[in-house]
Design a protein around this motif. Structure first.
Motif, PDB file in Angstrom:
ATOM      1  N   VAL A   1       0.878  -1.267   0.055  1.00 51.86           N
ATOM      2  CA  VAL A   1       0.044  -0.022   0.118  1.00 51.86           C
ATOM      3  C   VAL A   1       0.875   1.274   0.056  1.00 51.86           C
ATOM      4  O   VAL A   1       1.889   1.293   0.647  1.00 51.86           O
ATOM      5  CB  VAL A   1      -0.730   0.040   1.294  1.00 51.86           C
ATOM      6  N   ALA A   2       0.688   2.312  -0.822  1.00 54.63           N
ATOM      7  CA  ALA A   2       1.302   3.500  -0.688  1.00 54.63           C
ATOM      8  C   ALA A   2       0.356   4.682  -0.435  1.00 54.63           C
ATOM      9  O   ALA A   2      -0.912   4.500  -0.681  1.00 54.63           O
ATOM     10  CB  ALA A   2       1.781   3.740  -2.139  1.00 54.63           C
ATOM     11  N   VAL A   3       0.993   5.859  -0.019  1.00 57.04           N
ATOM     12  CA  VAL A   3       0.057   6.633   0.494  1.00 57.04           C
ATOM     13  C   VAL A   3      -0.524   7.609  -0.728  1.00 57.04           C
ATOM     14  O   VAL A   3      -1.263   8.594  -0.529  1.00 57.04           O
ATOM     15  CB  VAL A   3       0.897   7.825   1.392  1.00 57.04           C
ATOM     16  N   SER A   4       0.360   7.687  -1.785  1.00 57.86           N
ATOM     17  CA  SER A   4      -0.094   8.724  -2.911  1.00 57.86           C
ATOM     18  C   SER A   4       0.046   7.961  -4.212  1.00 57.86           C
ATOM     19  O   SER A   4       0.797   6.958  -4.568  1.00 57.86           O
ATOM     20  CB  SER A   4       0.695   9.970  -2.820  1.00 57.86           C
ATOM     21  N   PRO A   5      -0.437   8.131  -5.469  1.00 61.16           N
ATOM     22  CA  PRO A   5      -0.254   7.879  -6.654  1.00 61.16           C
ATOM     23  C   PRO A   5       1.099   7.989  -6.939  1.00 61.16           C
ATOM     24  O   PRO A   5       1.986   7.207  -7.727  1.00 61.16           O
ATOM     25  CB  PRO A   5      -1.157   8.561  -7.780  1.00 61.16           C
ATOM     26  N   HIS A   6       1.754   9.028  -6.620  1.00 62.10           N
ATOM     27  CA  HIS A   6       3.145   9.430  -6.907  1.00 62.10           C
ATOM     28  C   HIS A   6       4.051   8.233  -6.431  1.00 62.10           C
ATOM     29  O   HIS A   6       5.000   7.866  -6.762  1.00 62.10           O
ATOM     30  CB  HIS A   6       3.705  10.620  -6.225  1.00 62.10           C
TER      31      HIS A   6
ATOM     32  N   LEU B   1       7.291   2.773  -6.689  1.00 65.16           N
ATOM     33  CA  LEU B   1       7.124   1.326  -6.160  1.00 65.16           C
ATOM     34  C   LEU B   1       6.897   0.350  -7.708  1.00 65.16           C
ATOM     35  O   LEU B   1       7.363  -0.863  -7.523  1.00 65.16           O
ATOM     36  CB  LEU B   1       5.858   0.967  -5.304  1.00 65.16           C
ATOM     37  N   THR B   2       6.040   0.786  -8.201  1.00 64.20           N
ATOM     38  CA  THR B   2       5.617   0.193  -9.695  1.00 64.20           C
ATOM     39  C   THR B   2       7.037  -0.020 -10.660  1.00 64.20           C
ATOM     40  O   THR B   2       7.223  -1.023 -11.207  1.00 64.20           O
ATOM     41  CB  THR B   2       4.374   0.648 -10.316  1.00 64.20           C
ATOM     42  N   GLU B   3       7.547   1.243 -10.757  1.00 63.58           N
ATOM     43  CA  GLU B   3       8.664   1.111 -11.416  1.00 63.58           C
ATOM     44  C   GLU B   3       9.817   0.360 -11.048  1.00 63.58           C
ATOM     45  O   GLU B   3      10.643   0.068 -11.519  1.00 63.58           O
ATOM     46  CB  GLU B   3       9.170   2.587 -11.595  1.00 63.58           C
ATOM     47  N   HIS B   4       9.881  -0.068  -9.661  1.00 61.91           N
ATOM     48  CA  HIS B   4      10.856  -0.964  -9.302  1.00 61.91           C
ATOM     49  C   HIS B   4      10.226  -2.335  -9.154  1.00 61.91           C
ATOM     50  O   HIS B   4      10.779  -3.156  -8.228  1.00 61.91           O
ATOM     51  CB  HIS B   4      11.082  -0.635  -7.636  1.00 61.91           C
ATOM     52  N   GLY B   5       9.272  -2.588  -9.974  1.00 62.69           N
ATOM     53  CA  GLY B   5       8.899  -4.176  -9.664  1.00 62.69           C
ATOM     54  C   GLY B   5       7.716  -4.611  -9.170  1.00 62.69           C
ATOM     55  O   GLY B   5       7.523  -5.870  -9.198  1.00 62.69           O
ATOM     56  N   PHE B   6       7.057  -3.660  -8.349  1.00 62.73           N
ATOM     57  CA  PHE B   6       5.907  -4.105  -7.663  1.00 62.73           C
ATOM     58  C   PHE B   6       4.683  -4.183  -8.326  1.00 62.73           C
ATOM     59  O   PHE B   6       4.192  -2.948  -8.624  1.00 62.73           O
ATOM     60  CB  PHE B   6       6.014  -3.434  -6.169  1.00 62.73           C
TER      61      PHE B   6
END
Length: 984
Positions: free
Chosen positions: A762-767, A772-777
């Motif tokens: 879970v992340a706090v913001s779209p940013h 996180l997505t760019e690092h493979g999650f």
């Protein structure tokens, strides 16, 4: 000749900033001839004399101590920059130096946050010492660990009460009554010092210890070793040499105790601190810190629960004595239970035991101010109970010729009940104030609740039960029996199998519909167990509420041996009637206790929520968001347990007041006990929600060692914020060369590695989700802040000034950096550009030891610290300002300000995190760029059209994306493992 001289260079009123000639001549007799012969005495000459001869100018400043302590002062005097230590202190040292061996500026400000606020705001006091001498001393505040004003007053005449510290300085004595300094031990350990005091080298033993640079020669008590402490903390050497600390002991008192460093080789403060008994001493203020707790007990911790168990016979005797005394009282003054419209019908079954009955009725009458329909079922008494009507007004007394037993007597009495609710109360129980109101309120509020039971406390102060458990074989257990009533497990509302009939609330109509207590259980035992199971089968719930409390003299109406016989008989009856119910219960097991404590609710998850601290909203820094998550989970019907990495340092009451009543708060344990905690609760949790990436990293080893206890649990890694981004911003802000710190990519890789253990991220913001997505999650969920729009009403024309709100946990926090930059760089420029009525208000939580006192003062800047209700501040300001220069998440206060309808000017760092539309929903300025911030603030400050547009669009944003309903939907998706869109 004036006896008190000042050069007028400083503000008037500072009691330390003068030369008291009368005192000087009395303290240094050799000066009398000089002063008498002199025609004119210049202030500068007196300063020079003090420097050359080591004379103190007044009782409040110690020249020798000051110069001896601070090497840079000695050098400055030698260089001719200052003529004396007093000259230095008046010019510069007053800001952060200690003027006297019995006063610590840092200690005083840390212990009196209001003083720091006053120094920053009103400009009346020059420093903490000035406040202490003019106000704090007369208010019995302490300026040193070694001076307790109230203890000093005990040893003196009445005049000392006006200003104990001033009295001590002007009437020196041998007083040194302090838990931090053992005078008797010191004299035995260093007999030469006593001779030095007698010779007049020192004013007292304590003066000798505090007035000299220690260098490992003296210890204050047998519990602290100066040499060991300094050698164990080599970072202190330079700080002591520079005068920052006069000894290792001063560092220990200021910081080492809080950090729980070892004061000597054989004292482990860290381990001692973690004991619940010590925690209770600290939280209740019975000791000032863990070191004093150790010294007073010499590290011995009493086994309170074992001691109380051993004393139960004595406490029962005391209970009997108290009951007898109350029985005599009501002989002269009747108890009145007359009521036309009772809130509740209370049934007591009586069989002799008059004294205890009167005790129970006295407590009952005192516990509830409303109407009580009292029904007394006298089951064949032959003592004074036969005449109980002489002692009570308004009771309905039902009499039986013989002892018909509890079950039948209750059923008959219930037929006479007039109120919508029933309380079955043993005559050996004392219901506590507020209990009846709490139970009635719960039954009225929730129609699904059929029975309410509470916390039963035995006469020895330990629990009889906090709700009860039924196992598959029909055996039962009182949950938490023998434990302290304040344990976390006993202090949250939950569903339970059944509650004891010693104090049992139910609905009158429901009791009648179900046929009352089953008379197969006559005379008693298992009747309430059977009734509660039938309530469950009827579709209603049995609730344990810790707000319902009673003291119970266990087995006051029967002995244990006869009770055991009835229990064995009636258990078989119970098993035959409820085999369908028992099939789904757990087998009795010591480790299964917590799993069995509450029947499962369809669709509800059992969630363990792990955070740095128990998340109070006032803490800010992500804790507001964590609090909202916990509160939302609880409102959704989930069973939530909050477990902190670090034990709380606030009152337990403050914690319970801040959270929903059905949240279990583990306030007495922390990270080191998590593994055993998970072992005790094997298989209990469906979800483990870990907040903050650094906590996931901390817990990886624990999870790996305990995974077999929770093989099917969902593990949620809530990053809360991407710390690597903040760390890189901070390093750049400090101006460090790029080759001296890791790249952002390296930092991110190191930060995210631990997340591989998670089921869901879970992340706090779209940013942050994009990072996180760019690092493979894959499938990262976004869960921001929840806010309810509550637009403040004051119109634009009636508002003025800027508002900053943010928590400052320490001096290295982003919010403190923001405030420091705002008041030292930006505000001085804005003061000349904004209208004269424009002010700057700074509010927010201050961590221990954090003070505003070092920040610039201005009549147009208000430092107000933490306030419970921010509404008036949001209602009076024109703009919210957030000049954050480095950050790892979106400040909760931005969303809060928008929800209150206050437009925001924020740094570009924060604007990127929010994703809000710049110019429409928020105003942006470059982080750290005062000119850009100044331009944005000035251009928008008097633009009413822009102000209204920003206010309205930000509120729409909050309503559409951050309301409670949207939050529930987002959390449901997370718990159901529904992947949200990836941010690519």
């Amino acid at each position: 000749m004036n006896m008190i001289l000042s050069d007028g260079a400083t503000e008037s009123g500072s009691r330390w900033d003068h030369i008291d000639l009368a005192w000087v001549m009395q303290s240094y007799p050799e000066t009398r001839e000089f002063f008498v012969q002199g025609d004119t005495i210049a202030f500068a000459d007196l300063l020079l004399l003090a420097g050359r001869c080591g004379y103190s100018p007044n009782p409040y400043f110690d020249e020798i101590y000051y110069v001896r302590r601070y090497p840079d002062v000695r050098q400055a005097i030698a260089d001719g920059t200052y003529v004396s230590g007093f000259d230095h202190y008046r010019s510069a040292g007053y800001r952060d130096r200690n003027p006297h061996w019995l006063f610590s500026e840092e200690y005083y400000l840390a212990g009196n946050p209001d003083v720091g606020k006053s120094l920053a705001n009103d400009g009346v006091f020059r420093n903490g010492y000035d406040h202490y001498l003019r106000c704090g001393d007369g208010e019995f505040r302490s300026g040193s660990w070694f001076f307790d004003p109230l203890e000093y007053i005990k040893s003196t005449t009445g005049e000392a009460a006006r200003a104990p510290f001033s009295h001590y300085l002007t009437h020196p004595s041998g007083y040194s009554n302090s838990p931090y300094f053992d005078t008797d031990w010191f004299i035995r350990a260093y007999p030469d010092v006593l001779e030095e005091v007698r010779h007049g080298d020192w004013k007292s033993i304590l003066h000798q210890y505090l007035g000299t640079r220690n260098e490992g020669r003296y210890d204050p008590s047998r519990f602290f070793s100066e040499r060991f402490y300094v050698e164990s903390n080599p970072d202190l050497s330079d700080a002591i040499a520079s005068g920052r600390f006069i000894s290792g002991y001063e560092h220990f008192l200021l910081y080492g105790i809080h950090e729980r460093r070892r004061p000597s080789p054989d004292i482990d403060l860290e381990r001692f601190y973690h004991h619940p008994y010590v925690q209770k001493l600290l939280l209740n203020g019975r000791v000032p810190d863990v070191f004093v707790a150790w010294c007073r007990s010499e590290g011995e911790i009493p086994d309170v629960e074992a001691a109380l168990e051993d004393k139960e016979k004595m406490t029962k005797l005391a209970f009997e004595k108290k009951s007898a005394a109350l029985a005599i009282t009501v002989a002269r003054r009747k108890l009145d239970f007359s009521s036309a419209l009772p809130d509740i019908s209370v049934i007591l079954v009586l069989h002799n035991n008059f004294d205890m009955t009167m005790n129970a009725l006295t407590a009952l009458r005192a516990s509830h101010a409303g109407g009580i329909d009292l029904i007394l079922a006298d089951s064949g008494s032959h003592d004074e109970t036969r005449r109980i009507g002489h002692y009570i007004d308004g009771a309905n007394i039902q009499r039986f010729d013989g002892n018909v037993g509890f079950v039948r007597a209750c059923n008959v009495a219930a037929g006479h009940a007039k109120a919508p609710f029933l309380l079955f109360l043993n005559n050996d129980a004392e219901v506590q104030p507020g209990s009846i109101a709490a139970a009635i309120e719960r039954l009225r509020r929730d129609p699904k609740v059929g029975v309410v039971g509470g916390k039963l406390i035995r006469t020895n102060g330990l629990l009889q039960e906090a709700g009860s458990i039924i196992y598959r074989d029909g055996s039962v257990d009182g949950y938490m029996r023998g434990r302290s009533p304040d344990v976390p497990e006993a202090n949250f509302v939950r569903r339970v199998d059944f509650c004891s009939g010693a104090c049992l609330f139910t609905r009158t109509e429901l009791f009648r519909q179900l046929g009352g207590f089953d008379e197969a259980y006559i005379p008693a035992y298992y009747e309430e167990t059977d009734y509660c199971v039938r309530v469950w089968k009827s579709g209603q719930e049995v609730i344990y509420d810790p707000a319902v409390t009673a003291i119970h003299y266990e087995y006051g109406t029967s002995d244990l041996a006869s009770g055991a016989g009835y229990i064995n008989r009636n258990r078989l009856i119970f098993n035959s009637r409820h085999r369908d119910f028992l099939t789904y219960k757990l087998v009795k097991s010591k480790l299964g206790l917590n799993g069995a404590r509450s029947p499962a609710r369809s669709g509800a998850r059992r969630i363990l929520f792990i955070e740095d601290r128990i998340p109070l909203k006032c803490y800010g820094s992500g804790f507001s968001r964590s609090h909202d998550i916990v509160e939302t989970l609880a409102s959704m019907g989930h069973d939530v347990t909050v477990f902190p990495i670090f034990k709380p340092d606030v009152s337990i009451n403050q914690l319970y007041a801040a959270f929903p009543e059905n949240v279990e708060i583990i306030w007495d344990r922390e990270l080191g006990e998590l593994e055993s905690f998970l072992h005790q609760r094997a298989g209990l949790y469906d979800v483990i929600w870990i907040c903050r990436t650094q906590n996931v990293r901390r817990l990886v080893p624990v999870i790996e060692r305990t995974a077999h206890f929770m093989p099917h649990a969902m593990l949620i890694a809530d990053t809360e914020a991407v710390s690597a981004i903040r760390e890189e911003q901070h390093d750049r802000l400090l101006g460090l060369p790029e080759d001296q710190f890791p790249t952002l990519a390296e930092r991110l890789r190191a930060e995210f590695e631990c997340l591989l253990i998670a089921t869901k991220i879970v992340a706090v913001s779209p940013h942050d989700a994009t990072v996180l997505t760019e690092h493979g999650f894959a499938g990262v969920s976004v869960l921001g802040h929840v806010q309810t729009p509550r637009r403040t009403s004051r119109p634009w024309a009636e508002r003025s000034g800027l508002l900053f709100v943010g928590a400052m946990h320490d001096y290295n926090s982003p919010n403190y950096d923001s405030v420091a930059w705002l008041v030292t760089t930006l505000w001085p420029m804005l003061e000349n550009m904004l209208p004269g009525d424009a002010t700057l208000t700074i509010a927010g939580y201050l961590g221990p030891g954090v003070s505003f006192s070092a920040l610039p003062r201005s009549p147009r800047v208000s430092y107000i610290g933490e306030v419970e209700d921010l509404t008036p501040l949001y209602d009076s300001a024109r703009f919210f300002i957030a000049p954050t220069r480095y950050a790892a998440s979106i400040p909760y206060k931005l969303y809060e300000a928008a929800a209150y309808g206050l437009p925001i000017v924020a740094s570009d760092i924060l604007c990127r995190q929010t994703g809000w539309k710049v110019g429409d929903e928020i105003l942006e300025a470059r982080a750290g760029d005062a000119e850009d911030f100044g331009r944005v603030v000035v251009d928008s400050y008097d633009n009413q059209v822009l102000w209204n547009a920003l206010r309205d669009k930000a509120l729409v944003k909050i309503m559409n994306e951050d309301d409670q309903k949207s939050y529930v939907v987002k959390i449901n998706k997370i718990l159901n493992h529904e992947d949200e869109k990836s941010y690519l």
